[in-house]
Design a protein around this motif. Structure first.
Motif: not given
Length: 341
Positions: A212-227, A260-270
């Motif tokens: 419930l504390d996530r931002p109303k609008h999600l942004e990502e950094d230069e590495h594609g990791v959501l802030l 979703t994206p991990a700090a050291w690897r990205c995860l895919r669905a299913d």
């Protein structure tokens, strides 16, 4: 968020341990005196009980539990449950959901290690049946154990047959792995991740509520990791201290709610992910769409490694791991912790 976690904290501590009697780990009802309305095997179901008002069988009202006939003879009804995973029992969860005018007012639970284990078993659907005189005579040779519903504890195994050079899942519940704590388990408990086999569905994994504390609008950094601030976490104790050689993360069934994206690897669905030293050095992280919900679930977690010595002299040996912490919202990290005896 605070209210949700306060409710979880009020539950008995042992409920975060493993269900040693669940049918999913091999638990089995091997005897019951009577199963007229509903068989005792229902006690060990993985799923939570349900109630269907219109459901009836030829023997009476269908119930998602164990229900015997009304007692008209001396004594009491009882059953024997063989645990799927031998271990230390820390508590019991006796659930009388939906039994309102016909529930048992008292329950007695006993446990024992039987060596050799009982050889008798009642197979098939036992609805509308009761134990015969011959079956009662056979079971009388074994001390009666009135085991009922869920049995929470920590599995134990004999490690003497495991070679130091043999890879084994150090975290599996059958090998003594256990969840020690977590931030949230709204849709699925993190202990599900160390269960047997592949997940059955989304409920058979760890899924937290949306933050419930996530931002109303999600942004990502230069590495594609959501802030996104904060993270969810779970702490596990390995069944045996060891050196982890590879990590398996399975997002099976989580298609719109996977991590979703991990700090050291990205995860895919299913998808079944395997991370080890060789893959980390030679393979780039798998591609993942840039935008995902900040919350979700993981189906299975495996920590494959080799046993470490358990002598006092090896207590502070570097690389020897006994506990791990899994953190995620947009980050997944394994924090190495030196063994503490």
């Amino acid at each position: 968020m605070a209210e949700r976690r306060a409710k979880a904290a009020a539950e008995p501590h042992f409920l975060q341990f493993n269900d040693l009697a669940c049918e999913a780990v091999g638990g089995k009802v091997i005897f019951a005196t009577d199963e007229w309305f509903a068989p005792a095997a229902n006690l060990l179901k993985r799923e939570q009980p349900v109630f269907i008002a219109s459901a009836f069988t030829e023997f009476g009202k269908w119930m998602d539990g164990w229900e015997t006939r009304r007692k008209r003879t001396p004594g009491h009804d009882w059953c024997i449950v063989a645990l799927g995973v031998p271990g230390l029992i820390h508590g019991f969860d006796v659930d009388t959901s939906f039994f309102t005018g016909n529930h048992s007012p008292h329950v007695s639970i006993q446990a024992a290690c039987l060596d050799p284990p009982p050889t008798f078993s009642l197979e098939g659907d036992r609805t509308g049946m009761a134990a015969s005189d011959a079956q009662l005579t056979a079971v009388a040779k074994v001390t009666r154990r009135d085991l009922q519903t869920r049995v929470y504890g920590v599995g134990q195994r004999d490690w003497s047959d495991i070679s130091p050079n043999q890879d084994v899942d150090l975290l599996a519940l059958t090998n003594g792995g256990v969840c020690l704590g977590y931030s949230d388990a709204h849709f699925g408990h993190p202990r599900n991740m160390i269960g047997l086999g592949r997940g059955v569905n989304m409920a058979d994994g760890w899924e937290t509520a949306r933050r419930l504390d996530r931002p109303k609008h999600l942004e990502e950094d230069e590495h594609g990791v959501l802030l996104v601030p904060g993270w969810e976490w779970a702490v596990f104790r390995l069944g045996h201290p060891g050196v982890i050689r590879s990590v398996e993360l399975d997002t099976d069934h989580f298609k719109g709610t996977f991590r979703t994206p991990a700090a050291w690897r990205c995860l895919r669905a299913d998808h079944h992910h395997v991370f080890d030293e060789a893959r980390s050095a030679s393979a780039p992280p798998p591609a993942t769409p840039p935008h995902h919900p900040p919350d979700g679930g993981i189906s299975r977690l495996r920590l494959i490694g080799r046993l470490a010595p358990t002598s006092p002299s090896s207590t502070n040996q570097e690389g020897r791991i006994q506990t791990v912490k899994l953190r995620h919202t947009e980050q997944i990290k394994f924090n190495k912790v030196k063994c503490r005896n």
